[in-house]
Every structure is written in structure tokens, then in C-alpha cells.
Design an enzyme around this catalytic site. Structure first.
Site, PDB file in Angstrom:
ATOM      1  N   LYS A  43       0.804  -1.222   0.000  1.00 38.59           N
ATOM      2  CA  LYS A  43       0.000   0.000   0.000  1.00 38.59           C
ATOM      3  C   LYS A  43       0.839   1.275   0.000  1.00 38.59           C
ATOM      4  O   LYS A  43       0.298   2.355  -0.231  1.00 38.59           O
ATOM      5  CB  LYS A  43      -0.968   0.001   1.183  1.00 38.59           C
ATOM      6  CG  LYS A  43      -1.862  -1.204   1.266  1.00 38.59           C
ATOM      7  CD  LYS A  43      -2.662  -1.481   0.010  1.00 38.59           C
ATOM      8  CE  LYS A  43      -3.740  -0.490  -0.220  1.00 38.59           C
ATOM      9  NZ  LYS A  43      -4.841  -1.016  -1.060  1.00 38.59           N
ATOM     10  N   SER A 285      -2.603 -12.462   4.433  1.00 31.80           N
ATOM     11  CA  SER A 285      -3.093 -12.421   3.047  1.00 31.80           C
ATOM     12  C   SER A 285      -2.027 -12.959   2.093  1.00 31.80           C
ATOM     13  O   SER A 285      -2.360 -13.496   1.037  1.00 31.80           O
ATOM     14  CB  SER A 285      -3.534 -11.007   2.655  1.00 31.80           C
ATOM     15  OG  SER A 285      -2.432 -10.167   2.420  1.00 31.80           O
TER      16      SER A 285
HETATM   17  N1  PMP Z   1      -3.301  -7.741   1.674  1.00 28.67           N
HETATM   18  C1  PMP Z   1      -3.136  -6.816   2.616  1.00 28.67           C
HETATM   19  C2  PMP Z   1      -2.441  -7.206   3.867  1.00 28.67           C
HETATM   20  C3  PMP Z   1      -3.613  -5.528   2.426  1.00 28.67           C
HETATM   21  O1  PMP Z   1      -3.462  -4.607   3.385  1.00 28.67           O
HETATM   22  C4  PMP Z   1      -4.269  -5.207   1.221  1.00 28.67           C
HETATM   23  C5  PMP Z   1      -4.801  -3.822   1.011  1.00 28.67           C
HETATM   24  N2  PMP Z   1      -5.970  -3.554   1.736  1.00 28.67           N
HETATM   25  C6  PMP Z   1      -4.431  -6.205   0.267  1.00 28.67           C
HETATM   26  C7  PMP Z   1      -3.919  -7.461   0.515  1.00 28.67           C
HETATM   27  C8  PMP Z   1      -5.171  -5.953  -1.030  1.00 28.67           C
HETATM   28  O2  PMP Z   1      -4.590  -5.001  -1.870  1.00 28.67           O
HETATM   29  P1  PMP Z   1      -5.484  -4.068  -2.758  1.00 28.67           P
HETATM   30  O3  PMP Z   1      -6.146  -3.059  -1.878  1.00 28.67           O
HETATM   31  O4  PMP Z   1      -4.560  -3.428  -3.744  1.00 28.67           O
HETATM   32  O5  PMP Z   1      -6.527  -4.901  -3.419  1.00 28.67           O
END
Ligand code: PMP
Length: 506
Positions: A43, A285
Site C-alpha cells: 500500500k 493475506s
Molecule cells: N493484503 C493486505 C495485507 C492488504 O493490506 C491489502 C490492502 N488492503 C491487500 C492485501 C489488497 O490489496 P489491494 O487493496 O490493492 O486490493
């Protein structure tokens, strides 16, 4: 080595690392390690892009407050960007996200406004919109801001293509939160390699895309409530309770070839495997994306090159289920290793562990024999300093900056909301002519105690940290510490350094 004018210039250009141990042998799996960004997540890219574009287009004035609804990584990235560019930052965050995220944000100078967990992602977004409208703050709108997807096309996708030098990748696997990564990277990759297959991963218990149920939206196209397939899940940062504009666009543009569901258990198991088998420390994630990637890998043709997004560092998850079962104390095997050599053992020096009352506190205040010669010497400056500081301040602590007992006493004062003067004898102002050491000698002569801290309340010497705690526990300080009546009574022992507490070490 390069030199940079700003930390913001170090965002991006993250490494693509081969997963040699976890990948099946017939394919290549490459991880895009986004924890290598300065604030440890993907991010950072979006934070910089959104703020810089808003400034360039005149939507954000110098010094104007920025606000965003974020589960953490966006906020942490924004906090860095806002710190560097001089914007105050307010973050709205549902209360169920990990504590370290809140504290990190506040450490970086941001303000965090919590929203009820029951109101989910929609609740934190609504609060951010309301606050932005009420105060004229710049709302980033990461879920719909095109700068979010654009930066991934311009940087993340470009980096991946450059790293393969025209010979890959064949698959790209990513989860989605805002969908910025998914839309932006997929668009960039597909523009150059139309044959690439893009796989979107999502929690198996919240199949927002997999269910093919459309997201309810208002006339303006904004999500008008939770998606019917949403359920709370373990993958922080993935799938909020609605399908964002960017995610929907990724689908509508035909950028997503396949959707794979991943369970929370699999996500955590894979995050642990990444750490233990590849030495890559990443969050839940990332584990989830790897789980989807390994499924894709198992079915992919021989020689396929697969890229897996790893969005952030595992350090952000210490208080979450990812670290459940990771012990603080030594287990039986570790104790056996300890006992295998003679020194530095708890089982020999510590008393047998007895459940129940706490053991005696260690003596932190010892009396030393009086040095008669020192007794006769009068250090006027130091004497006067002690007299004045004790007369002028209701509560005074003569302290050392590094001393853990001083920190314990500070915690009690903080709990009681007591204003106190801390005279840090080892700090720079007291180093001149060893004033700190001379004050310490005066204290020692007056009190007979040579240890630090020494605490005075209402002009009266209380003693050290444990004397303060005893006086507090016994109620002796209730009148002299004016705010004491308002704070709930606590066991001051809990404020002592952790290493003093007994260990259950058999
Ligand atoms: N994994 C984590 C740990 C995140 O903080 C985010 C962003 N919210 C994402 C995945 C997903 O990324 P994006 O917002 O670009 O879809």
C-alpha cells in the site's frame, strides 16, 4: 547502493523471489515481496500515488488534512507519505483490526478514529466520508481512486515484466481489498502478455466474486450495503464487505480469468510455511495468496512461471490468530537445551514454581555503609538543586533514563494521571560537571539509599519504586496523589519489568 532525497523515493522496485522449496518441481513460482517497501506493504505505492496526484491536480492543498478508511496498511503508507509531505492524517478503522496497526499509525503521527466492528468496512468508510464532509478534509477513496490502480500498472506490473525480460510470467495470482493491485497489475501484464492468466483469490467463506452475486449499489454507483456473500474472515486487507469499484472494473474489463477460494486455516498454514521453509516473513493475506498460487501451480503446465503477490510483512500480525500457539516462554525442548549446559539456567537459580501468590519482590533498594568523608563534604550546588526541585514540585522522581524501575514508576504515575518532575540524572543537562552524579551522592547521603529511582511526594521522601508501589497499594498515597481517587486501583506489581515475574520453568 543509491542515495535518495526522500523515503518516498524508495517505494517500489520490490524483489521477485523464487519459492524453491514450496513450489512443485514442474513450475516456477515467484513471490513479489512487497514487505520490502519502506513501511512494509504494497500500500505504500498507492499512498504515494494518491497523495501526489491529489496535490498535482489541486485537490489537496499544502498542509490540508488527509483522511481515509483503512484496515491498516493503507493508513501506514499514508502516514509515511503525509509525514514526509506535511499533511495531518486521520484514519478511520474498525476496532477489530490488529492493535499493532493502530499503534504504528499513531507512532507515525496519524490520528486513529475507531468504528464499531459490527459495522464492518462500510461503517469505517461512512465515518470517513462524514468526517471529510464535516471538516473539509481530503478523502483518498482508495476503493475507487484510479490512481490506486494506475500506480500498479505503471510500477508493479512494469517491474514484473522487466524482471522476466519478455519470458514470463504465465500466471499472476493476487487477492483483492480495494482491487487496486488486481486491476492495475492485471491490466499492465495483459497489455504486454495477452496470454497471461490472472487468478483472483478470495476467502472461501466470503465468495464475493465466486458467488457471481452482484454488489448492491446506489444511484451514484457506490456500494449501498454489505454484499450478501460477505462473512467475516481472517485475511486482513482482503475482501471488505463490498465489491469495490476497482475490483468490479477488473472483472468487467475481463482481467480476471479465475477466482479461487482460500480458507483461513490454509492461509495461516502457508504464511507459516513461507517463514519456515523459504525464510520469507509475510502476513496472512500473503499466506492466502500462496495457498491459491500452489493450487494454480499444481494444475499448471510444465515450465509455467507463476507470480504470487505477497502484500505485507508478518510483523503486522503479532496479536492475531497467525501467531496463536507461538509461545513466549520456553517449551520442554527449549528447557532441555537450556539444561544441557551448566550456566544461565532458570531451574537452578530460580525458586521452584509455585502457583498462587507472587514471590517476594527483589530488593531494588539497598543501603550501603555511610562513607564518612563523603558525609562531611557539602556540595552546595547539588544540595540546592535537590532542595529546590523537591520544594517546587509536588511529585519528584530522581531517575535514570535507562532504568526499568523508573519506567515502572512512570507507568504508575501515568495510570494515576499524576504530574511529576522526572530528574533524569544521566541526561545531557545533568552531565555538566557530573551534576547528575553529585545529586545522586546528595540523595544517597540524605536517604541512606544508593539506588535509583528516589521519589519525593509533597516534599517527603517515599523511597524507590517498590516503596512507591507499597505506599500506593497500602493507600498511603491516596491523599497526596491528588488524582488517585479517579483511577481504578491496580496491582502495581503488574507494572514491574516482565523479567521479575516468576517463570513456570520446571
Ligand atoms: N493484503 C493486505 C495485507 C492488504 O493490506 C491489502 C490492502 N488492503 C491487500 C492485501 C489488497 O490489496 P489491494 O487493496 O490493492 O486490493
Amino acid at each position: 547502493m543509491a542515495r535518495y532525497d526522500s523515503i518516498l523515493d524508495t517505494i517500489g522496485n520490490t524483489p521477485l523471489v523464487r519459492l524453491a522449496r514450496l513450489a512443485p518441481p514442474h513450475v516456477e513460482v515467484w513471490a513479489k515481496v512487497e514487505s520490502m517497501n519502506p513501511m512494509g506493504s504494497v500500500k505504500d505505492r498507492m499512498a504515494r500515488a494518491v497523495v501526489e496526484r491529489a496535490r498535482a491536480r489541486g485537490h489537496l492543498a499544502p498542509g490540508q488534512t488527509v483522511i481515509e478508511a483503512t484496515s491498516g496498511n493503507t493508513g501506514i503508507g499514508l502516514a509515511m507519505v503525509c509525514a514526509r509531505l506535511g499533511h495531518p492524517l486521520v484514519v478511520t478503522m474498525a476496532e477489530n483490526f490488529s492493535i499493532e496497526r493502530r499503534r504504528l499509525l499513531r507512532f507515525l503521527g496519524a490520528q486513529v478514529v475507531l468504528t464499531p466492528a459490527s459495522e464492518k468496512g462500510t461503517g469505517m468508510l461512512n465515518k470517513a466520508v462524514e468526517l471529510a464532509d464535516a471538516h473539509g478534509w481530503y478523502l483518498c477513496r482508495q476503493f475507487e481512486n484510479e490512481a490506486n490502480a494506475d500506480i500498479h500498472t505503471e510500477t508493479t506490473a512494469r517491474e514484473i515484466l522487466d524482471d522476466f525480460d519478455g519470458d514470463g510470467p504465465d500466471f499472476f495470482v493476487s487477492g483483492f481489498g480495494t482491487g487496486g493491485t488486481l486491476k492495475g497489475v492485471a491490466r499492465g501484464l495483459k497489455a504486454c502478455r495477452p496470454s497471461i492468466r490472472v487468478v483472483a483469490a478470495e476467502p472461501d467463506n466470503a465468495p464475493l466474486l465466486g458467488s457471481r452475486v452482484p454488489q448492491p449499489r446506489d444511484e451514484a454507483g457506490r456500494p449501498s450495503g454489505s454484499h450478501p456473500s460477505f462473512r467475516p474472515h481472517l485475511m486482513q486487507g482482503w475482501s471488505p464487505d463490498f465489491v469495490s469499484k476497482l475490483t468490479e472494473e477488473a472483472q468487467d474489463l475481463g482481467l480476471v480469468d479465475r477466482v479461487v477460494g482460500v480458507s483461513g486455516e490454509d492461509a495461516m498454514e502457508r504464511a507459516r510455511a513461507l517463514a519456515r521453509e523459504e525464510g520469507i516473513f509475510a502476513g496472512t493475506s500473503s499466506g492466502a495468496t500462496l495457498a491459491a498460487t500452489l493450487l494454480v501451480a499444481s494444475e499448471a503446465p510444465e515450465g509455467s512461471r507463476i507470480v504470487c503477490m505477497l502484500p505485507d510483512t508478518g510483523e503486522r500480525y503479532l496479536s492475531t490468530p497467525l501467531f496463536e500457539g507461538v509461545a513466549e516462554e520456553m517449551d520442554a525442548d527449549e528447557r532441555a537445551i537450556s539444561r544441557s549446559t551448566p550456566s544461565q539456567r532458570f531451574d537452578v537459580t530460580a525458586p521452584a514454581p509455585t502457583p498462587g501468590p507472587r514471590p517476594e519482590r527483589p530488593a531494588v533498594r539497598e543501603r550501603e555503609p555511610v562513607d564518612e568523608e563523603a558525609e562531611r563534604f557539602v556540595d552546595e550546588e547539588a544540595e540546592r538543586f535537590v532542595d529546590e526541585v523537591v520544594a517546587e514540585n509536588h511529585v519528584v522522581m530522581f531517575a535514570l533514563a535507562w532504568c526499568e524501575f523508573c519506567w515502572s514508576a512512570r507507568k504508575l504515575f501515568a495510570h494515576l494521571a499524576v504530574d511529576f518532575r522526572s530528574v533524569d540524572l544521566d541526561s545531557v543537562p545533568f552531565q555538566r560537571d557530573d551534576l547528575g552524579g553529585r545529586i545522586r551522592a546528595v540523595l544517597s547521603k540524605r536517604t541512606g539509599a544508593s539506588t535509583i529511582p528516589q521519589i519525593y511526594v509533597g516534599g517527603k521522601w517515599i523511597g524507590g519504586c517498590t516503596d512507591l508501589f507499597d505506599a500506593y497499594a497500602g493507600g498511603a498515597l491516596d491523599h497526596s496523589l491528588c488524582a488517585a481517587g479517579n483511577a481504578p486501583k491496580i496491582d502495581p506489581n503488574d507494572l514491574l519489568p516482565a523479567w521479575i515475574h516468576p517463570r513456570g520453568d520446571a
